[in-house]
Scaffold this active site. Structure first.
Site, PDB file in Angstrom:
ATOM      1  N   ASN A   9       0.882  -1.170   0.000  1.00 56.14           N
ATOM      2  CA  ASN A   9       0.000   0.000   0.000  1.00 56.14           C
ATOM      3  C   ASN A   9       0.919   1.219   0.000  1.00 56.14           C
ATOM      4  OD1 ASN A   9      -1.755   2.075   0.475  1.00 56.14           O
ATOM      5  ND2 ASN A   9      -2.409   1.390   2.509  1.00 56.14           N
ATOM      6  N   LYS A  11       0.160   4.201  -0.201  1.00 56.35           N
ATOM      7  CA  LYS A  11      -0.464   5.394   0.400  1.00 56.35           C
ATOM      8  C   LYS A  11      -0.206   6.604  -0.511  1.00 56.35           C
ATOM      9  CE  LYS A  11      -0.190   3.134   4.825  1.00 56.35           C
ATOM     10  NZ  LYS A  11      -0.106   3.225   6.275  1.00 56.35           N
ATOM     11  N   HIS A  93      -9.432   1.156   4.907  1.00 56.14           N
ATOM     12  CA  HIS A  93      -8.155   1.357   5.602  1.00 56.14           C
ATOM     13  C   HIS A  93      -8.382   2.284   6.795  1.00 56.14           C
ATOM     14  CE1 HIS A  93      -4.069   2.568   6.498  1.00 56.14           C
ATOM     15  NE2 HIS A  93      -3.697   1.453   5.889  1.00 56.14           N
ATOM     16  N   GLU A  95      -6.810   4.695   7.865  1.00 57.22           N
ATOM     17  CA  GLU A  95      -6.621   6.128   7.579  1.00 57.22           C
ATOM     18  C   GLU A  95      -7.873   6.721   6.935  1.00 57.22           C
ATOM     19  OE1 GLU A  95      -2.908   5.554   5.521  1.00 57.22           O
ATOM     20  OE2 GLU A  95      -2.007   4.972   7.433  1.00 57.22           O
ATOM     21  N   GLY A 170       2.679   2.322  10.756  1.00 54.05           N
ATOM     22  CA  GLY A 170       3.645   3.396  10.585  1.00 54.05           C
ATOM     23  C   GLY A 170       4.343   3.800  11.878  1.00 54.05           C
ATOM     24  N   SER A 209       3.614  -2.136  10.261  1.00 51.42           N
ATOM     25  CA  SER A 209       5.074  -2.209  10.472  1.00 51.42           C
ATOM     26  C   SER A 209       5.651  -3.582  10.154  1.00 51.42           C
ATOM     27  CB  SER A 209       5.441  -1.762  11.892  1.00 51.42           C
ATOM     28  OG  SER A 209       5.015  -0.423  12.103  1.00 51.42           O
TER      29      SER A 209
HETATM   30  P1  13P Z   1       3.160   0.369   7.625  1.00 57.35           P
HETATM   31  O1  13P Z   1       3.683  -0.924   7.019  1.00 57.35           O
HETATM   32  O2  13P Z   1       3.898   1.573   7.119  1.00 57.35           O
HETATM   33  O3  13P Z   1       3.063   0.294   9.104  1.00 57.35           O
HETATM   34  O4  13P Z   1       1.660   0.555   7.082  1.00 57.35           O
HETATM   35  C1  13P Z   1       0.781  -0.492   7.174  1.00 57.35           C
HETATM   36  C2  13P Z   1      -0.441  -0.140   6.416  1.00 57.35           C
HETATM   37  O5  13P Z   1      -1.191   0.736   6.809  1.00 57.35           O
HETATM   38  C3  13P Z   1      -0.705  -0.863   5.164  1.00 57.35           C
HETATM   39  O6  13P Z   1      -1.979  -0.610   4.697  1.00 57.35           O
END
Ligand code: 13P
Length: 246
Positions: A9, A11, A93, A95, A170, A209
């Site tokens: 992803n 983002k 997601h 977010e 993250g 992560s």
């Molecule tokens: P990270 O791997 O950066 O923690 O993000 C995970 C995520 O939100 C994947 O959709």
């Protein structure tokens, strides 16, 4: 036997120049023993399609409109994503749930839209830190999943679920393999309450992560069928190292 899926992803990251290098390096990485996919910003779908067509790597989007078409400024429909041969679309997601106030019901409608256009929704669920500390983790993921199960019950086997604890996204904090496995088993039991056969075939990804150095032990757990990778999907070497751990 469920084939593992490692999905990136990206983002809101990337540029034409940076993507070209990343996609070339992924393609050059050659065959891995699992499925690979990248979910890119929608404006880069055309570039991604050109770069990955003919490879074994699938691509997809990070969100979709709940509407089919019409006066919804800024939105992108499932049929538009299908035009770019997307295989996967992330829905729900954390977010989007937190910054765009997406409800469990809205996420379910989006998942159904994705299926209707014959793509695979990657349905994300996961608890916040305070929900975990209050012992509400299982209840939260089941609540988030419930409207999806109702909306897609006839095509349940076609979805992918991603368990992404919000506190691990993250942050560099990862759920331990045992913690993640426990929630994955809860999710699989919820799926089985609707369709036992589908529950056995649906891939449940872990996200939060995941990195080359922790992927192997997470992916060794019986109900962890892959990963949804944020930060580490932006570096070809890291993403491919996670894929080889699968
Ligand atoms: P990270 O791997 O950066 O923690 O993000 C995970 C995520 O939100 C994947 O959709």
């Amino acid at each position: 036997m469920r084939k593992k899926l490692i999905a990136g992803n990206w983002k809101m990251n990337g540029s034409l120049a940076a993507n070209a290098t990343l996609l070339d390096n992924l393609r050059a990485g050659g065959a891995v023993g699992c499925e690979l996919a990248v979910c890119v910003p929608a404006v880069y779908l055309s570039q991604t399609q050109s770069a990955l067509t003919g490879s074994s790597i699938a691509w997809g989007a990070q969100d979709v409109s709940e509407h089919e078409s019409g006066a919804y400024t800024g939105e992108i429909s499932a049929t538009m994503l299908k035009d770019f041969a997307c295989g996967y679309v992330i829905v729900g997601h954390s977010e989007r749930r937190s910054y765009h106030r997406e409800s469990d019901e809205l996420v379910a409608i989006k998942a159904a839209q994705v299926l209707k256009s014959n793509m695979t929704p990657i349905v994300c669920v996961g608890e916040t830190l305070s929900e975990r500390e209050q012992g509400h983790t299982d209840a939260v993921v089941i609540r988030q999943l419930q409207p999806v199960l109702a909306a897609v019950s006839s095509r349940l086997s076609e979805i992918v679920v991603a368990y992404e604890p919000v506190w691990a996204i993250g942050t560099g904090k990862t759920a331990t393999p045992d913690m993640a496995q426990q929630v994955h088993a809860v999710i699989r039991a919820a799926l089985a309450s609707v369709d036992v056969h589908a529950a056995n075939t649906i891939r449940i990804l872990y996200g939060g992560s995941m990195k080359p150095d922790n992927a192997k032990e997470l992916l060794a757990m019986s109900d962890i069928d892959g990963g949804l990778i944020g930060g580490a999907s932006l570096k070809a070497a890291d993403f491919l190292a996670i894929a080889s751990a699968a």
